[in-house]
Design a protein around this motif. Structure first.
Motif, short mmCIF file in Angstrom:
data_model
loop_
_atom_site.label_atom_id
_atom_site.label_comp_id
_atom_site.label_asym_id
_atom_site.label_seq_id
_atom_site.Cartn_x
_atom_site.Cartn_y
_atom_site.Cartn_z
N SER A 281 0.74 -1.08 -0.15
CA SER A 281 -0.32 -0.06 -0.45
C SER A 281 1.31 1.17 -0.19
CB SER A 281 -0.76 -0.04 1.33
OG SER A 281 -1.40 1.58 1.73
N LEU A 282 1.84 1.29 0.88
CA LEU A 282 2.58 2.63 1.15
C LEU A 282 3.34 2.64 -0.45
CD1 LEU A 282 3.88 1.95 4.88
CD2 LEU A 282 3.16 4.28 3.51
N LYS A 283 4.02 1.15 -0.94
CA LYS A 283 4.94 1.48 -2.13
C LYS A 283 3.91 2.56 -3.15
CE LYS A 283 9.03 -1.36 -1.19
NZ LYS A 283 9.74 -2.61 -2.04
N ALA A 284 2.55 1.56 -2.95
CA ALA A 284 2.02 1.94 -4.51
C ALA A 284 1.63 3.86 -4.17
CB ALA A 284 0.57 1.80 -4.42
N ASP A 285 1.66 4.32 -3.49
CA ASP A 285 1.44 5.72 -3.36
C ASP A 285 2.96 6.54 -2.89
OD1 ASP A 285 -1.36 5.24 -3.82
OD2 ASP A 285 -1.36 5.64 -1.10
N GLY A 286 3.49 5.87 -3.56
CA GLY A 286 5.10 6.67 -3.69
C GLY A 286 5.52 7.12 -2.84
N HIS A 287 5.38 5.62 -1.65
CA HIS A 287 6.65 6.20 -0.37
C HIS A 287 7.57 4.97 -0.06
CE1 HIS A 287 3.55 8.37 2.21
NE2 HIS A 287 2.75 7.44 1.59
N ALA B 126 -5.96 0.50 6.20
CA ALA B 126 -6.20 2.44 6.32
C ALA B 126 -5.72 2.49 7.92
CB ALA B 126 -7.53 2.45 5.79
N ARG C 110 -1.92 4.05 8.38
CA ARG C 110 -1.69 4.88 7.52
C ARG C 110 -2.59 6.15 8.72
NH1 ARG C 110 -1.39 3.96 1.41
NH2 ARG C 110 -0.78 5.85 2.12
N ASP D 132 -0.15 8.94 9.74
CA ASP D 132 0.16 10.64 9.47
C ASP D 132 -0.93 11.65 10.69
OD1 ASP D 132 0.77 9.96 6.83
OD2 ASP D 132 -1.60 9.28 6.41
#
Length: 294
Positions: free
Chosen positions: A19-25, A204, A207, A211
């Motif tokens: 999930s994190l990698k998919a959002d560019g993290h 979710a 995350r 945040d």
């Protein structure tokens, strides 16, 4: 954001990394062996060793590592493994982060609703005190091990997780095959509350904890409406189009599982009050939603 994760190959860790990698993290995975990839960092919780140089620049660390509670019969040796894998790992990380000149701003530390013990049919939120027994004692020690990070001013969140509904792994990883074969049914009398959460919502929520700067301390990661084991059984049978005629009497569970049966039969009606108050919105708030998603 650069985020470090322990337990990255587990039921939750695998999906959190994706999930994190998919959002560019940028994800750093802590491993107990010699690193074999650029995104891996060595740590050894039993020796209290962490390669903090590899954590430089990380803004968050999510600590998910720990021996599976239901993976083996609870012998004295395995109970020690359950405790040590959590307490020693958390202690090593907290001390290492506290010693860093520029540590991550947040430590999201795994914990469990086992902290509360058997709550019966009482709606229980994060203001409740610890229960009694092996799992509550483990959870108390587990969370206390993070004290060095808190003392160093690192925002520390304890993700007290319920039963994760997923196709493989955890409690539901064992339930789905039984129900597919038409062998699913109540455990004990079925009146005990199960506080569940879908894997999607769990990721979710983790995350959200990273945040949301106002969140620190314990946060329950469970769906807002816990259900009884009897209700779980009915929903599973209906959605999988299978009969639910079988039951596993409490004495049989105790023979099969030993001491762990006490916790399988325990009732935990846990409410994610702090998660709800912080604005988190569940995608799968009801058990039928979570089972369909899985």
């Amino acid at each position: 954001m650069r985020i470090a994760i322990t337990g990255s190959t587990g039921l939750i860790g695998t999906e959190l990394v994706r999930s994190l990698k998919a959002d560019g993290h940028d994800v750093v995975r802590l491993v107990r062996r010699t690193p074999a990839a650029p995104d891996e960092v060595r740590w050894d919780p039993r020796r209290q060793e962490v390669d903090t140089a590899g954590l430089a620049g990380c803004e968050a660390l999510v600590h998910l590592a720990g021996a599976g509670v239901g993976d083996h019969r609870w012998t004295a040796a395995y109970k020690r493994e359950i405790r040590d894998s959590r307490v020693l790992g958390t202690r090593a990380l907290a001390a290492a982060l506290a010693a860093m000149p520029d540590p991550p701003g947040v430590l999201v530390c795994g914990s469990a609703i086992g902290y509360y013990g058997d709550t019966g049919d009482r709606r229980t939120d994060e203001t409740a005190s610890a229960g009694t027994g092996f799992l509550p004692d483990v959870c108390v020690d587990w969370e206390a091990a993070a004290q060095p990070a808190q003392d160093a001013g690192i925002r520390t969140v304890f993700a007290r997780t319920g039963l994760v509904v997923a196709r493989s792994g955890g409690a539901w990883g064992r339930l789905f095959p039984l129900f597919r074969l038409g062998l699913g049914g109540r455990l004990g009398d079925g009146s005990q509350y199960w506080s569940f959460i879908s894997r999607h919502d769990h990721i979710a929520a983790l995350r959200h904890l990273i945040d949301t700067e106002t969140l620190a301390g314990p946060v329950n990661l469970t769906a807002p409406e816990p259900v009884t084991n009897r209700e779980v059984t009915a929903v599973m049978g209906k959605l999988m189009h299978r009969p639910t005629l079988f039951t596993v009497p409490a004495p049989v569970l105790r023979i099969a599982l030993g001491e762990f049966a006490t916790d399988v039969l325990a009732s935990q009606r846990i409410i994610p009050q702090r998660l709800l108050d912080s604005g988190f919105v569940f995608t799968h708030p009801r058990i039928a939603d979570a089972v369909r998603a899985a």
